[in-house]
Design a protein around this motif. Structure first.
Motif, PDB file in Angstrom:
ATOM      1  N   PHE A  80       0.837  -1.195   0.000  1.00 55.68           N
ATOM      2  CA  PHE A  80       0.000   0.000   0.000  1.00 55.68           C
ATOM      3  C   PHE A  80       0.871   1.243   0.000  1.00 55.68           C
ATOM      4  CE2 PHE A  80      -2.343  -3.419   1.917  1.00 55.68           C
ATOM      5  CZ  PHE A  80      -3.580  -3.341   1.296  1.00 55.68           C
ATOM      6  N   GLN A  81       0.376   2.307  -0.622  1.00 55.96           N
ATOM      7  CA  GLN A  81       1.123   3.558  -0.670  1.00 55.96           C
ATOM      8  C   GLN A  81       1.013   4.323   0.635  1.00 55.96           C
ATOM      9  OE1 GLN A  81      -0.207   5.786  -4.057  1.00 55.96           O
ATOM     10  NE2 GLN A  81       1.039   4.606  -5.469  1.00 55.96           N
ATOM     11  N   ARG A  82      -0.093   4.148   1.341  1.00 49.59           N
ATOM     12  CA  ARG A  82      -0.326   4.899   2.582  1.00 49.59           C
ATOM     13  C   ARG A  82      -0.540   3.947   3.754  1.00 49.59           C
ATOM     14  NH1 ARG A  82      -5.265   7.423   2.165  1.00 49.59           N
ATOM     15  NH2 ARG A  82      -4.740   8.737   3.913  1.00 49.59           N
ATOM     16  N   GLU A  83      -0.048   4.354   4.915  1.00 49.15           N
ATOM     17  CA  GLU A  83      -0.208   3.542   6.119  1.00 49.15           C
ATOM     18  C   GLU A  83      -1.680   3.368   6.481  1.00 49.15           C
ATOM     19  OE1 GLU A  83       1.475   3.206  10.671  1.00 49.15           O
ATOM     20  OE2 GLU A  83       1.516   5.154   9.673  1.00 49.15           O
ATOM     21  N   GLN A  84      -2.475   4.414   6.264  1.00 48.64           N
ATOM     22  CA  GLN A  84      -3.910   4.336   6.580  1.00 48.64           C
ATOM     23  C   GLN A  84      -4.574   3.219   5.780  1.00 48.64           C
ATOM     24  OE1 GLN A  84      -4.238   6.000   9.282  1.00 48.64           O
ATOM     25  NE2 GLN A  84      -5.466   7.793   8.794  1.00 48.64           N
ATOM     26  N   ASN A  85      -4.189   3.063   4.509  1.00 46.71           N
ATOM     27  CA  ASN A  85      -4.781   2.011   3.670  1.00 46.71           C
ATOM     28  C   ASN A  85      -4.392   0.631   4.180  1.00 46.71           C
ATOM     29  OD1 ASN A  85      -5.783   4.098   2.186  1.00 46.71           O
ATOM     30  ND2 ASN A  85      -4.398   3.830   0.459  1.00 46.71           N
ATOM     31  N   LEU A  86      -3.151   0.475   4.645  1.00 53.62           N
ATOM     32  CA  LEU A  86      -2.717  -0.795   5.216  1.00 53.62           C
ATOM     33  C   LEU A  86      -3.536  -1.111   6.468  1.00 53.62           C
ATOM     34  CD1 LEU A  86      -0.888  -3.264   5.602  1.00 53.62           C
ATOM     35  CD2 LEU A  86       0.754  -1.747   6.743  1.00 53.62           C
ATOM     36  N   GLN A  87      -3.750  -0.117   7.303  1.00 51.40           N
ATOM     37  CA  GLN A  87      -4.514  -0.343   8.537  1.00 51.40           C
ATOM     38  C   GLN A  87      -5.937  -0.800   8.220  1.00 51.40           C
ATOM     39  OE1 GLN A  87      -3.316  -0.474  11.548  1.00 51.40           O
ATOM     40  NE2 GLN A  87      -1.280   0.164  10.889  1.00 51.40           N
ATOM     41  N   LEU A  88      -6.559  -0.182   7.236  1.00 54.00           N
ATOM     42  CA  LEU A  88      -7.914  -0.603   6.841  1.00 54.00           C
ATOM     43  C   LEU A  88      -7.889  -2.018   6.281  1.00 54.00           C
ATOM     44  CD1 LEU A  88      -9.170   2.718   5.222  1.00 54.00           C
ATOM     45  CD2 LEU A  88      -9.965   1.686   7.353  1.00 54.00           C
ATOM     46  N   HIS A  89      -6.841  -2.374   5.542  1.00 53.13           N
ATOM     47  CA  HIS A  89      -6.694  -3.717   4.983  1.00 53.13           C
ATOM     48  C   HIS A  89      -6.530  -4.759   6.096  1.00 53.13           C
ATOM     49  CE1 HIS A  89      -5.108  -7.006   2.481  1.00 53.13           C
ATOM     50  NE2 HIS A  89      -4.130  -7.104   3.375  1.00 53.13           N
ATOM     51  N   ARG A  90      -5.796  -4.408   7.150  1.00 51.61           N
ATOM     52  CA  ARG A  90      -5.551  -5.340   8.258  1.00 51.61           C
ATOM     53  C   ARG A  90      -6.846  -5.812   8.908  1.00 51.61           C
ATOM     54  NH1 ARG A  90      -0.431  -5.291  11.051  1.00 51.61           N
ATOM     55  NH2 ARG A  90      -1.641  -5.448  12.963  1.00 51.61           N
ATOM     56  N   ARG A  91      -7.895  -4.998   8.837  1.00 52.03           N
ATOM     57  CA  ARG A  91      -9.191  -5.407   9.416  1.00 52.03           C
ATOM     58  C   ARG A  91      -9.683  -6.693   8.771  1.00 52.03           C
ATOM     59  NH1 ARG A  91     -13.198  -0.355   9.199  1.00 52.03           N
ATOM     60  NH2 ARG A  91     -13.100  -1.010   7.045  1.00 52.03           N
ATOM     61  N   GLY A  92      -9.429  -6.856   7.469  1.00 49.89           N
ATOM     62  CA  GLY A  92      -9.876  -8.053   6.748  1.00 49.89           C
ATOM     63  C   GLY A  92      -9.206  -9.329   7.242  1.00 49.89           C
ATOM     64  N   HIS A  93      -8.038  -9.196   7.852  1.00 50.16           N
ATOM     65  CA  HIS A  93      -7.325 -10.351   8.411  1.00 50.16           C
ATOM     66  C   HIS A  93      -7.635 -10.528   9.903  1.00 50.16           C
ATOM     67  CE1 HIS A  93      -4.971 -10.938   4.803  1.00 50.16           C
ATOM     68  NE2 HIS A  93      -4.436  -9.729   4.876  1.00 50.16           N
ATOM     69  N   ASN A  94      -8.534  -9.718  10.427  1.00 50.67           N
ATOM     70  CA  ASN A  94      -8.862  -9.703  11.858  1.00 50.67           C
ATOM     71  C   ASN A  94      -7.622  -9.437  12.716  1.00 50.67           C
ATOM     72  OD1 ASN A  94     -11.644 -10.131  11.586  1.00 50.67           O
ATOM     73  ND2 ASN A  94     -11.307 -12.324  11.307  1.00 50.67           N
ATOM     74  N   LEU A  95      -6.758  -8.576  12.225  1.00 51.55           N
ATOM     75  CA  LEU A  95      -5.570  -8.162  12.974  1.00 51.55           C
ATOM     76  C   LEU A  95      -5.872  -6.843  13.674  1.00 51.55           C
ATOM     77  CD1 LEU A  95      -2.797  -8.842  10.326  1.00 51.55           C
ATOM     78  CD2 LEU A  95      -3.251 -10.150  12.399  1.00 51.55           C
ATOM     79  N   PRO A  96      -5.159  -6.562  14.754  1.00 50.45           N
ATOM     80  CA  PRO A  96      -5.367  -5.260  15.400  1.00 50.45           C
ATOM     81  C   PRO A  96      -4.988  -4.140  14.439  1.00 50.45           C
ATOM     82  CG  PRO A  96      -3.647  -6.518  16.522  1.00 50.45           C
ATOM     83  CD  PRO A  96      -4.193  -7.377  15.435  1.00 50.45           C
ATOM     84  N   TRP A  97      -5.777  -3.093  14.441  1.00 53.38           N
ATOM     85  CA  TRP A  97      -5.513  -1.977  13.548  1.00 53.38           C
ATOM     86  C   TRP A  97      -5.899  -0.692  14.248  1.00 53.38           C
ATOM     87  CZ3 TRP A  97      -9.740   0.984  12.033  1.00 53.38           C
ATOM     88  CH2 TRP A  97     -10.992   0.429  12.321  1.00 53.38           C
ATOM     89  N   LYS A  98      -5.318   0.390  13.825  1.00 54.68           N
ATOM     90  CA  LYS A  98      -5.639   1.676  14.425  1.00 54.68           C
ATOM     91  C   LYS A  98      -5.407   2.773  13.398  1.00 54.68           C
ATOM     92  CE  LYS A  98      -4.852   4.641  18.326  1.00 54.68           C
ATOM     93  NZ  LYS A  98      -4.083   4.977  19.489  1.00 54.68           N
ATOM     94  N   LEU A  99      -6.438   3.576  13.166  1.00 53.50           N
ATOM     95  CA  LEU A  99      -6.301   4.718  12.271  1.00 53.50           C
ATOM     96  C   LEU A  99      -5.755   5.897  13.061  1.00 53.50           C
ATOM     97  CD1 LEU A  99      -9.603   4.557  10.204  1.00 53.50           C
ATOM     98  CD2 LEU A  99      -7.326   3.864   9.509  1.00 53.50           C
ATOM     99  N   LYS A 100      -4.877   6.655  12.430  1.00 51.09           N
ATOM    100  CA  LYS A 100      -4.334   7.834  13.089  1.00 51.09           C
ATOM    101  C   LYS A 100      -5.433   8.885  13.204  1.00 51.09           C
ATOM    102  CE  LYS A 100       0.492   7.498  11.746  1.00 51.09           C
ATOM    103  NZ  LYS A 100       1.591   8.130  10.996  1.00 51.09           N
ATOM    104  N   GLN A 101      -5.540   9.469  14.371  1.00 48.96           N
ATOM    105  CA  GLN A 101      -6.510  10.529  14.600  1.00 48.96           C
ATOM    106  C   GLN A 101      -5.815  11.871  14.400  1.00 48.96           C
ATOM    107  OE1 GLN A 101      -9.766   9.743  15.238  1.00 48.96           O
ATOM    108  NE2 GLN A 101      -9.051   7.647  14.934  1.00 48.96           N
ATOM    109  N   LYS A 102      -6.597  12.870  14.008  1.00 44.39           N
ATOM    110  CA  LYS A 102      -6.033  14.210  13.892  1.00 44.39           C
ATOM    111  C   LYS A 102      -5.699  14.700  15.293  1.00 44.39           C
ATOM    112  CE  LYS A 102      -8.048  15.906   9.652  1.00 44.39           C
ATOM    113  NZ  LYS A 102      -8.821  16.963   9.016  1.00 44.39           N
ATOM    114  N   THR A 103      -4.515  15.253  15.447  1.00 41.87           N
ATOM    115  CA  THR A 103      -4.106  15.751  16.750  1.00 41.87           C
ATOM    116  C   THR A 103      -4.254  17.263  16.791  1.00 41.87           C
ATOM    117  OG1 THR A 103      -1.824  15.963  16.013  1.00 41.87           O
ATOM    118  CG2 THR A 103      -2.430  13.882  17.078  1.00 41.87           C
TER     119      THR A 103
END
Length: 188
Positions: A80-103
């Motif tokens: 994936f080009q972006r970390e956010q896209n990888l995190q969303l993809h990880r949900r499909g494998h039932n792996l822990p994932w976390k989207l970055k929140q705006k700080t």
């Protein structure tokens, strides 16, 4: 020389009107409970190649810099080009994932060095301010020119440069986005 008896005029305004305007502008509001709010100073952008001295300097290898898929899934090796896209993809494998929140806190700026040692942008004082900019710079100045114009055989390393050139190559006229038609003079 005799003095004129006519009232003095400045920019077409009579003297008595000028005094009225001066009085209106010099009066200070009597209530100090509502002072005018000062606008926060605007942040100025640095010129290209003159980065913020407080910025985090990032040096990537040519391979990492030009990689299209920098973030790889550890289960299926999909990139994936972006970390956010990888995190969303990880949900499909039932792996822990976390989207970055705006700080709300200010994020430290990043600047990128050109991986080519002899390049002016290899110096941290001349680093470029965004990843896309450094990728295009590296491709244009140090990369392989993959795209070739069919009309004039000129080669380009960045596809968007090639597309822009292809729109006008071989024409004596150039139509601007605003609709104006420019003609190019041919030099003999």
């Amino acid at each position: 020389m005799a003095a004129s008896s006519k009232p003095a005029q400045l920019f077409g305004i009579r003297e008595d009107e000028q005094n009225q305007v001066k009085q209106q502008h010099s009066t200070v509001p009597s209530s100090s409970s509502n002072p005018p709010a000062a606008a926060p100073p605007k942040k100025k952008r640095n010129q290209p190649g003159t980065p913020n001295p407080d910025a985090e300097v990032i040096a990537l290898s040519p391979k990492t810099l030009m990689a299209t898929n920098r973030f790889i899934c550890e289960v299926c090796n999909k990139g994936f080009q972006r970390e956010q896209n990888l995190q969303l993809h990880r949900r499909g494998h039932n792996l822990p994932w976390k989207l970055k929140q705006k700080t709300t806190k200010e994020v430290r700026r990043k600047v990128y060095l050109c991986p080519e040692p002899g390049c002016v942008h290899h110096d941290p004082a001349r680093a470029l301010g965004d990843l896309t900019g450094i990728k295009k710079h590296y491709s244009r100045k140090h990369g392989e020119k993959k795209w070739k114009c069919e009309k004039c055989s000129k080669r380009y390393a960045v596809q968007s440069d090639w597309k822009a050139h292809s729109k006008t190559c071989g024409t004596r006229e150039y139509r601007c986005d605003c609709g104006t038609l420019f003609s190019r003079a041919l030099i003999d």
